[in-house]
Design an enzyme around this catalytic site. Structure first.
Site, mmCIF file in Angstrom:
data_model
loop_
_atom_site.group_PDB
_atom_site.id
_atom_site.type_symbol
_atom_site.label_atom_id
_atom_site.label_comp_id
_atom_site.label_asym_id
_atom_site.label_seq_id
_atom_site.Cartn_x
_atom_site.Cartn_y
_atom_site.Cartn_z
ATOM 1 N N CYS A 1 5.572 -0.348 4.390
ATOM 2 C CA CYS A 1 5.791 -0.674 2.982
ATOM 3 C C CYS A 1 6.901 0.221 2.424
ATOM 4 O O CYS A 1 7.767 -0.238 1.678
ATOM 5 C CB CYS A 1 4.508 -0.481 2.177
ATOM 6 N N CYS B 1 1.388 3.080 3.267
ATOM 7 C CA CYS B 1 1.808 2.290 4.428
ATOM 8 C C CYS B 1 3.268 2.599 4.758
ATOM 9 O O CYS B 1 4.147 2.389 3.924
ATOM 10 C CB CYS B 1 1.624 0.813 4.089
ATOM 11 N N ASP C 1 0.874 -1.170 0.000
ATOM 12 C CA ASP C 1 0.000 0.000 0.000
ATOM 13 C C ASP C 1 0.913 1.222 0.000
ATOM 14 O O ASP C 1 1.772 1.354 0.877
ATOM 15 C CB ASP C 1 -0.877 -0.026 1.253
ATOM 16 N N ARG D 1 -5.238 -0.636 1.585
ATOM 17 C CA ARG D 1 -6.010 -1.112 2.735
ATOM 18 C C ARG D 1 -7.295 -0.334 2.963
ATOM 19 O O ARG D 1 -8.234 -0.852 3.543
ATOM 20 C CB ARG D 1 -5.150 -1.051 3.997
#
Length: 180
Positions: free
Chosen positions: A72, A69, A66, A96
């Protein structure tokens, strides 16, 4: 997974284990790993954003990511180390916050960019990508994530189908791939 008696009268859900030679093996997880490998391999490379290994290819990981994120983004910073170690990183998108959210729209913009890798690099550094739309695989990725029991980001799938939920440092990923 659903297990039942031959006549179908009795059934249970959950994981089934085997103990052989004093070794415990989760048979259900083994089956899920097989299914993950099959599903991931069925997704065409042009439906992924791929950061190829440098030199001799020693393995690959598939990451449900994502753009919004922070973990991430942290993993993304380690792609050069993974690539140098011979590991190809293949991205699938899993915004998400859902379809038509800002995260989803940013993911679409990355997938629709003329240079997906460069745009992904920029987006993972917190820069909002130029808004673009096109036919894209984001919704399909999200459906695959549901089937594969992805419940957050990043979720990393090794070549053997093992699912690693959450951020894992590059050196640990390299060791995990050597062990798998």
């Amino acid at each position: 997974t659903l297990f039942s008696s031959a006549d179908g009268q009795y059934f249970f859900t959950g994981d089934m284990y085997s103990i052989e030679n004093n070794t415990l093996q989760n048979l259900s997880e083994s089956k899920r790993s097989e299914q993950r490998v099959s599903k991931i391999n069925a997704i065409a490379d042009d439906q992924k954003i791929v950061f190829p290994a440098k030199g001799e290819r020693k393995g690959s990981i598939t990451v449900f990511t994502d753009i919004d994120c922070p973990y991430c983004a942290k993993l993304h910073k380690e792609i050069p180390a993974l690539n140098e170690a011979g590991i190809t990183v293949r991205y699938l998108s899993y915004p998400r916050s859902g379809i038509n959210s800002p995260s989803y729209n940013n993911a679409v913009s990355v997938w629709c960019a003329s240079d997906k890798n460069k745009t992904m690099d920029s987006a993972m550094k917190g820069r909002v990508p130029e808004s673009k739309t096109c036919k894209n695989p984001i919704t399909d990725h999200m459906m695959q994530a549901e089937f594969l029991e992805v419940n957050g980001t990043p979720n990393i799938i090794l070549e053997n189908g093992e699912l690693l939920p959450g951020y894992v440092p590059a050196q640990q990923l390299i060791q995990a791939l050597k062990a798998s």
